[in-house]
Scaffold this motif. Structure first.
Motif, mmCIF file in Angstrom:
data_model
loop_
_atom_site.group_PDB
_atom_site.id
_atom_site.type_symbol
_atom_site.label_atom_id
_atom_site.label_comp_id
_atom_site.label_asym_id
_atom_site.label_seq_id
_atom_site.Cartn_x
_atom_site.Cartn_y
_atom_site.Cartn_z
ATOM 1 N N LEU A 37 1.007 -1.105 0.033
ATOM 2 C CA LEU A 37 0.093 0.109 -0.082
ATOM 3 C C LEU A 37 0.873 1.204 0.029
ATOM 4 C CD1 LEU A 37 -2.518 -0.940 2.723
ATOM 5 C CD2 LEU A 37 -2.766 -1.394 0.243
ATOM 6 N N GLU A 38 1.071 1.830 -1.136
ATOM 7 C CA GLU A 38 1.845 3.217 -1.301
ATOM 8 C C GLU A 38 1.381 4.165 -0.093
ATOM 9 O OE1 GLU A 38 4.692 3.439 -3.127
ATOM 10 O OE2 GLU A 38 4.722 5.303 -2.094
ATOM 11 N N SER A 39 2.389 4.636 0.360
ATOM 12 C CA SER A 39 2.453 5.678 1.374
ATOM 13 C C SER A 39 1.225 5.833 2.275
ATOM 14 C CB SER A 39 2.218 7.115 0.431
ATOM 15 O OG SER A 39 3.155 7.316 -0.431
ATOM 16 N N LYS A 81 13.059 5.092 0.636
ATOM 17 C CA LYS A 81 11.662 4.988 0.495
ATOM 18 C C LYS A 81 10.995 3.661 0.033
ATOM 19 C CE LYS A 81 9.649 8.328 1.306
ATOM 20 N NZ LYS A 81 9.057 9.299 0.750
ATOM 21 N N THR A 82 10.214 3.765 -0.903
ATOM 22 C CA THR A 82 9.579 2.262 -1.334
ATOM 23 C C THR A 82 10.661 1.364 -1.546
ATOM 24 O OG1 THR A 82 7.626 3.277 -2.557
ATOM 25 C CG2 THR A 82 8.536 1.209 -3.398
ATOM 26 N N SER A 83 11.764 1.463 -2.161
ATOM 27 C CA SER A 83 12.701 0.600 -2.354
ATOM 28 C C SER A 83 13.524 0.160 -1.090
ATOM 29 C CB SER A 83 13.820 1.020 -3.343
ATOM 30 O OG SER A 83 14.658 2.198 -2.688
ATOM 31 N N GLY A 259 1.614 -1.063 4.710
ATOM 32 C CA GLY A 259 2.099 0.285 4.109
ATOM 33 C C GLY A 259 3.382 0.397 4.147
ATOM 34 N N ASP A 260 4.000 1.046 3.020
ATOM 35 C CA ASP A 260 5.577 1.277 3.157
ATOM 36 C C ASP A 260 6.386 2.367 3.763
ATOM 37 O OD1 ASP A 260 4.746 3.123 1.300
ATOM 38 O OD2 ASP A 260 6.381 2.876 -0.373
ATOM 39 N N HIS A 261 5.553 3.546 3.837
ATOM 40 C CA HIS A 261 6.108 4.584 4.656
ATOM 41 C C HIS A 261 5.023 5.677 4.684
ATOM 42 C CE1 HIS A 261 6.532 6.387 0.744
ATOM 43 N NE2 HIS A 261 7.287 5.583 0.148
ATOM 44 N N TYR A 262 5.484 6.805 5.366
ATOM 45 C CA TYR A 262 4.513 8.088 5.738
ATOM 46 C C TYR A 262 4.108 8.487 4.245
ATOM 47 C CZ TYR A 262 8.168 11.217 4.437
ATOM 48 O OH TYR A 262 9.113 11.834 3.755
HETATM 49 MN MN MN Z 1 6.571 4.651 -1.427
#
Ligand code: MN
Ligand code: GP9
Length: 435
Positions: A37-39, A81-83, A259-262
């Protein structure tokens, strides 16, 4: 140097927490969907604005009898981040102190990653589905060295006209248009879906807005937009679940959602505060840190003892947790820095990439120790607490520095676990799909 890996192995002997026999192997042989889930931050779960739930479908999964969910699970990403999130989930090593491991080293790095381990130990095929170009974050090269068989990037879908925006194909289309590839994969499979629509700056075409959902009116287009794109993402997951149910795949597949990050940066958090029932006037670095929680849930078909687990953990811990659930019940031979979230022997200490940390009772943020009960800084720590702080910091530093030694010096070149065969990335070609 070869001896460097021996030091890491010594460290890991003291850090390994093992599996929980109550859960070990309960998902053996099942397909695995990992939905990124992005951000997406944990505060969205169960949040209501204007009397409506922002993410009603994810809320239902979160509370389902078949789901083990976590409410003290933190993202631990750095600049990658995502990576970084992907790297932690696939390898149980941290991202780098600076930059992105995928981007700077992914093309030549030795990995002992999830797709390779599942393939070799349990006969899984593997694929990533993502609506952006393959080269973003150097995924095309990195995934090969991780042993991913297939990578269905933007080139596999029609992204013309209004089908894509921002970072690529819209999520509903990603889930729908990937089915034709998914259906041809050999089971059991390990399939990762990386969504993109809920990404800064959180804009949505009018036709994609849910007419039954009214977002906030905070004056910040980022905050107001975030609830709208999160609501869209929620709906895209619901549509994918509908497909899984109709196709019968839900009966033999676990779904891992995280969720990956804020999504809302610290500078916007005061605007967010009143929406989530907090006081913007007393907002502190501690509150920023507490918002680094992201969802982590595992939906297991046939499991009936679903619950919300309050253990403190993070993205580094996902890989051993999943390995153990999937029947790889002894992971002590691997170089992995996380601990099974379900293990009773785990240390509840969550390291952030900048060496700050959180425990169930205290958080060390920005050179200040906070008491979680009050959210206030502890100005005069007792001797006992000072001793604990020293221990926690040492522990955090050695977890990070051992991980950094492995990644920065590519130490897995010098160590192949018993029974594991080194991955040859050159044998993968992502241009051919399932041809
Ligand atoms: Mn991301
Ligand atoms: C795009 C994506 C976004 O492919 O995964 O990455 P981020 O900007 O969140 O690191």
């Amino acid at each position: 140097k070869k001896s460097d890996i021996d030091k890491v192995r010594e460290y890991l002997k003291t850090h390994y927490a093992g599996a929980n026999p109550e859960y070990a192997g309960i998902a053996k042989g099942k397909n695995v969907f990992v939905i990124h889930l992005e951000s997406f931050q944990q505060f969205l779960i169960d949040l209501k604005i204007n009397g409506q739930e922002v993410t009603p479908f994810l809320n239902s999964i979160y509370h389902s009898n078949s789901t083990i969910a976590f409410d003290n699970f933190f993202n631990q990403v750095g600049q990658g981040k995502t990576s970084d999130a992907e790297n932690m989930l696939e390898t149980s090593t941290f991202g780098l102190p600076q930059g992105s491991l995928f981007a700077t080293q992914g093309s030549s790095q030795t990995f002992q990653a999830m797709p390779a381990i599942l393939s070799q130990d349990e006969g899984y095929s593997s694929a990533v589905f993502h609506g952006n170009n393959a080269s973003f974050w150097n995924r095309n090269n990195t995934y090969k060295n991780m042993g991913y068989q297939y990578f269905f990037d933007a080139s596999y879908y029609d992204t013309s006209g209004d089908k894509a925006m921002g970072y690529g194909l819209k999520d509903k289309l990603l889930f729908n248009d990937s089915i034709k590839y998914l259906e041809r994969m050999q089971q059991p499979f390990y399939a990762k879906y990386i969504t993109v629509t809920n990404h800064f700056p959180y804009t949505l075409d009018d036709q994609d807005k849910n007419p039954d959902f009214t977002t906030t009116d905070t004056g910040s287009s980022v905050v107001d937009g975030y609830f709208q794109t999160a609501n869209y993402l929620d709906n895209s997951i619901k549509e994918f679940y509908d497909y899984l149910d109709k196709s019968g795949l839900s009966k033999n597949s676990i779904v891992v959602i995280y969720g990956d990050h804020y999504g809302i940066s610290n500078s916007e958090n005061k605007t967010l505060a009143s929406v989530i029932g907090k006081d913007p006037n007393t907002w502190s670095s501690y509150d920023d840190a507490m918002l680094q929680r992201v969802p982590f849930m595992i939906d297991i078909p046939g499991y009936t003892k679903g619950h919300i687990d309050h253990t403190y953990g993070g993205e580094i811990d996902v890989m051993p947790t999943l390995e153990h659930l999937l029947g790889i019940t002894d992971t002590s031979g691997f170089i992995q820095f996380g601990q099974d979230l379900l293990s009773t022997a785990r240390q509840q200490l969550v390291a952030f990439r900048n060496k700050d940390y959180v425990t169930p009772d205290y958080a060390y943020i920005n050179k200040t120790i906070y008491d979680n009960k009050t959210g206030q800084a502890v100005t005069n720590p007792s001797k006992e607490l000072t001793g604990k702080i020293d221990q926690w910091q040492k522990s955090v530093n050695s977890q990070l520095s051992n991980s950094d030694a492995v990644n920065q010096k590519d130490l897995l070149r010098f160590y192949t676990p018993t029974g594991f065969k080194a991955v040859d990335g050159t044998k993968y070609n992502y241009a051919n799909g399932l041809a």
